[in-house]
Enzyme design. Structure first.
Site, short mmCIF file in Angstrom:
data_model
loop_
_atom_site.label_atom_id
_atom_site.label_comp_id
_atom_site.label_asym_id
_atom_site.label_seq_id
_atom_site.Cartn_x
_atom_site.Cartn_y
_atom_site.Cartn_z
N HIS A 39 3.52 0.06 -2.66
CA HIS A 39 3.77 -1.38 -2.82
C HIS A 39 5.25 -1.74 -2.89
O HIS A 39 5.65 -2.64 -3.64
CB HIS A 39 3.05 -1.92 -4.05
CG HIS A 39 1.56 -1.92 -3.93
ND1 HIS A 39 0.89 -2.15 -2.74
CD2 HIS A 39 0.58 -1.71 -4.87
CE1 HIS A 39 -0.41 -2.10 -2.95
NE2 HIS A 39 -0.63 -1.83 -4.21
N GLU A 52 -6.85 -7.21 -0.54
CA GLU A 52 -5.46 -7.31 -0.08
C GLU A 52 -5.40 -7.25 1.45
O GLU A 52 -5.49 -6.17 2.04
CB GLU A 52 -4.63 -6.17 -0.66
CG GLU A 52 -4.73 -6.02 -2.18
CD GLU A 52 -4.33 -4.64 -2.63
OE1 GLU A 52 -3.21 -4.20 -2.30
OE2 GLU A 52 -5.16 -3.98 -3.30
N ASP A 57 -11.13 2.27 -3.27
CA ASP A 57 -9.70 2.00 -3.11
C ASP A 57 -9.34 2.39 -1.68
O ASP A 57 -8.58 3.32 -1.44
CB ASP A 57 -8.87 2.79 -4.13
CG ASP A 57 -7.43 2.29 -4.23
OD1 ASP A 57 -7.09 1.31 -3.53
OD2 ASP A 57 -6.64 2.89 -4.98
N ASN A 70 0.83 -1.20 0.00
CA ASN A 70 0.00 0.00 0.00
C ASN A 70 0.87 1.26 0.00
O ASN A 70 2.04 1.21 -0.38
CB ASN A 70 -0.98 -0.01 1.17
CG ASN A 70 -2.33 0.59 0.81
OD1 ASN A 70 -2.41 1.70 0.32
ND2 ASN A 70 -3.39 -0.17 1.05
N ARG A 71 0.31 2.38 0.43
CA ARG A 71 0.99 3.65 0.28
C ARG A 71 1.64 4.12 1.58
O ARG A 71 1.12 3.89 2.67
CB ARG A 71 0.01 4.72 -0.21
CG ARG A 71 -0.47 4.47 -1.63
CD ARG A 71 -1.56 5.44 -2.06
NE ARG A 71 -1.91 5.24 -3.47
CZ ARG A 71 -2.78 4.33 -3.90
NH1 ARG A 71 -3.43 3.56 -3.02
NH2 ARG A 71 -3.01 4.19 -5.18
N GLN A 125 -7.56 -4.17 2.09
CA GLN A 125 -7.72 -3.12 1.08
C GLN A 125 -8.61 -3.67 -0.02
O GLN A 125 -8.31 -4.69 -0.64
CB GLN A 125 -6.36 -2.72 0.50
CG GLN A 125 -6.43 -1.58 -0.52
CD GLN A 125 -6.46 -0.20 0.10
OE1 GLN A 125 -6.24 -0.05 1.31
NE2 GLN A 125 -6.69 0.82 -0.70
N HIS A 133 -1.48 -9.25 -4.53
CA HIS A 133 -2.23 -8.25 -5.29
C HIS A 133 -2.98 -8.86 -6.48
O HIS A 133 -3.06 -8.28 -7.55
CB HIS A 133 -1.26 -7.17 -5.79
CG HIS A 133 -1.90 -5.83 -6.01
ND1 HIS A 133 -2.62 -5.53 -7.13
CD2 HIS A 133 -1.91 -4.70 -5.24
CE1 HIS A 133 -3.04 -4.27 -7.06
NE2 HIS A 133 -2.63 -3.76 -5.93
N THR A 134 -3.58 -10.02 -6.26
CA THR A 134 -4.37 -10.65 -7.32
C THR A 134 -5.70 -9.92 -7.52
O THR A 134 -6.33 -9.49 -6.56
CB THR A 134 -4.63 -12.12 -6.98
OG1 THR A 134 -3.38 -12.82 -6.96
CG2 THR A 134 -5.56 -12.79 -7.97
N TYR A 135 -6.11 -9.79 -8.79
CA TYR A 135 -7.42 -9.24 -9.14
C TYR A 135 -8.37 -10.41 -9.40
O TYR A 135 -8.06 -11.29 -10.21
CB TYR A 135 -7.34 -8.40 -10.41
CG TYR A 135 -6.63 -7.09 -10.31
CD1 TYR A 135 -7.32 -5.89 -10.50
CD2 TYR A 135 -5.26 -7.02 -10.09
CE1 TYR A 135 -6.67 -4.66 -10.47
CE2 TYR A 135 -4.60 -5.81 -10.05
CZ TYR A 135 -5.31 -4.63 -10.24
OH TYR A 135 -4.65 -3.43 -10.20
#
Length: 346
Positions: A107, A311, A245, A81-82, A283, A181-183
């Site tokens: 990330h 996530e 998000d 993340n940020r 997330q 980080h899978t979609y």
């Protein structure tokens, strides 16, 4: 049918060496293909009432995993993340991390752990097959302190559980916060707006215009952020500027054992994904930046809201928020996480 693990090499000129791909299968239609580049999920096929489909987003052109603008499938870190302005202070010293998301660090940085080869091997024990990935990161890499080592193990069992076990440590104090980080798109195509999401979280983290936490944890009740009961992702998405998000807070600390944190269901196919994790929150990202410009698997356009990320990790920017659970791991102490992705058909 028995559990199996197979291995093959992908000769892709854009990579500086062959990519090793492992496929785990449970003999009941569920399979996951993993890559040693980014310790990543490259494909995940799951049965449904409409047959077996790939329920993750992938690139049609494998060379795109080198830049991987959407972070498809990868393990991200050292810190997921940020981190605001890419900065944090530790024992009186200010550290400047790589800024790869405008003014901020995202990330793990421009390369992080997600755009590198990991050492890997497959294994099989009673009732499970798996693959373990290991990587080393030198002191100062992407701005982080300490020589760092991470190990990520994926396993699959006959029941349909894909478990990810994380372990990491460094020889210096510093933040560690890993995730995958899978979609997911449980329909296998189209958008996810009609799929139903449940989040076991009564609060979320408010963010500023750069998606950096403000420190506030508003209640979800009565807002578009409320997923305490199953709700179509698209039902109130227009009420959230830019789309979802955000980080949903399930608890104020890590759990000793994985607990249910999210459920995603596609009403048409009946595919259901339950996410259990030791982490205090998740997330949820609704694929807002996908724009159809890049082709995905089988040539499908990667359209906006074509997949979502769930996530599990510790709160974003926690290193700069004393009120959040800590991501600071002392030198030579071990960071661990376990997350379980449980597939079924209803």
């Amino acid at each position: 049918m028995a559990l199996t693990v197979t291995q093959r090499e992908l000769q892709e000129p854009a990579f500086d060496k062959p990519v090793t791909l492992y496929t785990l299968e449970n003999g009941q239609g569920l399979s996951v293909t993993l890559s040693d580049f980014g310790a990543a999920v490259w494909s995940l096929k799951a049965p449904g009432n409409d047959g077996i489909k790939d329920v993750t987003l992938t690139y049609q052109n494998p060379s795109l995993y080198i830049a991987n603008p959407y972070f498809f499938g990868v393990t991200v870190g050292r810190c997921a993340n940020r981190i605001g302005k890419g900065q944090f202070e530790l024992t009186g010293r200010r550290y400047q991390l790589t800024r790869n998301d405008g003014n901020n660090h995202l990330h793990g940085g421009a390369k992080g752990l997600s755009k590198r080869f990991w050492d890997s091997w497959s294994w099989q024990v009673a009732g499970k097959v798996g693959v373990t990935f290991v990587i080393h990161s030198e002191d100062g890499d992407e701005g982080y302190p300490g020589n760092f080592k991470a190990q990520v193990s994926y396993s699959l069992d006959e029941a349909g559980d894909i478990t990810i076990d994380y372990a990491a440590e460094s020889d210096a104090d510093g933040p560690i916060n890993l995730t995958n980080h899978t979609y997911f798109n449980l329909a296998g195509s189209g958008d996810v707006l009609g799929q139903e999401l449940t989040l076991q979280a009564g609060r979320y983290i408010a963010v500023d215009g750069e998606l950096i936490p403000t420190g506030e944890l508003p209640a979800v009740a009565g807002t578009a952020m409320d997923f305490l009961k199953p709700k179509a992702i698209g039902l109130e998405i227009e009420a959230v500027k830019g789309g979802y998000d955000h980080f949903w807070v399930a608890r104020d600390h890590k759990a000793a054992d994985p607990e249910l944190i999210a459920t995603l269901r596609d009403p048409k196919s009946g595919r259901t994904l339950e996410l259990l994790s030791t982490e205090p929150g998740v997330q949820f990202y609704s694929g807002n930046f996908l724009d159809g410009a890049i082709k995905g698997g089988e040539g499908r356009a990667l359209i906006r809201h074509g997949g979502i990320c769930l996530e599990p990790h510790i709160h974003p920017d926690a290193i700069n928020h004393p009120g959040f659970p800590s991501v600071l791991v002392k030198a030579h102490q071990q960071y661990t996480q376990r997350s379980i992705y449980r597939f079924s058909v209803t």
